[in-house]
Design a protein around this motif. Sequence first.
Motif, PDB file in Angstrom:
ATOM      1  N   HIS A 227       0.830  -1.202   0.000  1.00  0.00           N
ATOM      2  CA  HIS A 227       0.000   0.000   0.000  1.00  0.00           C
ATOM      3  C   HIS A 227       0.859   1.245   0.000  1.00  0.00           C
TER       4      HIS A 227
ATOM      5  N   ASP B 176       6.018  -0.009   7.672  1.00  0.00           N
ATOM      6  CA  ASP B 176       4.636  -0.181   7.203  1.00  0.00           C
ATOM      7  C   ASP B 176       4.316   0.897   6.174  1.00  0.00           C
ATOM      8  N   ILE B 177       4.630   0.624   4.896  1.00  0.00           N
ATOM      9  CA  ILE B 177       4.994  -0.643   4.309  1.00  0.00           C
ATOM     10  C   ILE B 177       5.962  -0.414   3.141  1.00  0.00           C
TER      11      ILE B 177
ATOM     12  N   GLU C  56      -4.986   1.886   2.515  1.00  0.00           N
ATOM     13  CA  GLU C  56      -5.163   0.651   3.288  1.00  0.00           C
ATOM     14  C   GLU C  56      -5.434   0.950   4.748  1.00  0.00           C
ATOM     15  N   GLU C  57      -4.801   2.009   5.257  1.00  0.00           N
ATOM     16  CA  GLU C  57      -4.899   2.287   6.685  1.00  0.00           C
ATOM     17  C   GLU C  57      -6.303   2.713   7.105  1.00  0.00           C
TER      18      GLU C  57
ATOM     19  N   GLU D 277       3.247  -6.966   3.852  1.00  0.00           N
ATOM     20  CA  GLU D 277       3.324  -6.369   5.190  1.00  0.00           C
ATOM     21  C   GLU D 277       4.528  -6.996   5.910  1.00  0.00           C
TER      22      GLU D 277
HETATM   23 ZN   LIG Z   1       0.431  -1.861   6.380  1.00  0.00          ZN
END
Ligand SMILES: [Zn+2]
Length: 408
Positions: free
Chosen positions: A88, A119-120, A155-156, A181
Amino acid sequence: MTIDTQSLKAFFESQLPPGLEMLRQMVSINSFTLNRDGVNRLGKLTAHCFTPLGFQPEYVPSSNPDLGNHLVLTRPGRSNKSLAMVSHLDTVFPPEEEIANNFHWQVEGDHIFGPGTLDIKSGTVMMWLVLTALRAKAPQLFEDVTWKLFWNSSEECLSPDFEHVVRNRLPARTTAMLVFEAENRQGPNRLMVAARKGRITWKVTVNGRGAHAGGNLKHGASAVTQLANLVQRIEGMTDFAKQLTFNVGRVSGGTVLNRVPHEAVAEGEFRAFSPAICDEAKAQLLGLAGKGDVRSRADGYPCEVSVEITSESRPWPRNSATDRLLTLWANSGRELGTSVLAEDRGGLSDGNSFWDLVPTLDGLGPWGDNDHCSERSPDGSKLPEFVEISSFVPKAMLNTISILKLLS
Ligand SMILES: [Zn+2]
């Protein structure tokens, strides 16, 4: 096909410096989920990094116009084999927070601190390392396979449209979906993700009856008292034996102090690995709706409870397709002298959306720690997100050898 591990190791050691330079450039772009321009700039840079490998970009606007574009990179192959990789673009750090906490690219020994280092963005660099090695060391296979790389712009915040972006573009019979991830560690063991909990968010609203707290208290039906009872009941639905957890995350209610409160609201989430347990828990929660047990002491007027499910990310339970991938990674690990184990993780990833469509494995990224943390205390008891430099090469070897086994 097999590959000489010594020469693969030497190859990755030579590719790590350009890989880390790529990471440095990615980390220097703030890509907080709500920073649309930053996310789009990172998408462009990412596409640019993969251009020399022969990938063509497609930028797919998010259904939410406040969010950046999803990124899809494709390299068509000569056979009908295909493999998908997922990462992401976004991070959880707003630009002001990065400035306030002086949180930026910082190399200290074997650690690189900075927003998204773990991340990430390092997962994205891991994808680049693996594909670079496959092109150099297994050119036939690299040309044969159709490679589909997907980056979620958001994504978060679990944007629901990314799932459709991927589903609409995934070639039929894709061999696997690999999610980059970060890995976890347990002593000397590398932990890959083989299951993730589903997460269902909810809102409970109580409507009572307002009344003058001094002159007419008996007439009131207190929404706050009703909600307090419900909070206890909801918390009580947590069942660790079923790996089911309920969290009441936010409550509000009432207005001024001389009024019996007429409205109160609680919001929260619950999580579980098993779809059946999620369904059961949802039914139990929805069953709270209706007339409450808190009533007016004058005429029995009851509080009215309503329950809403506000979002649903379905669980990714342990399943045989994921376990087959895991076995493959574990076997490669044994050949390389490292132990690879499965972890069932409570947090979500894009893997939750795809495991029932195509065999999915997560945790292909390198190792680090403190993801989603930007603060640092003088005594070192609080450290921000970092990635471990020495974890790149061994993990890239593990991933590359496993992908070769998977596609051969
Ligand atoms: Zn992530």
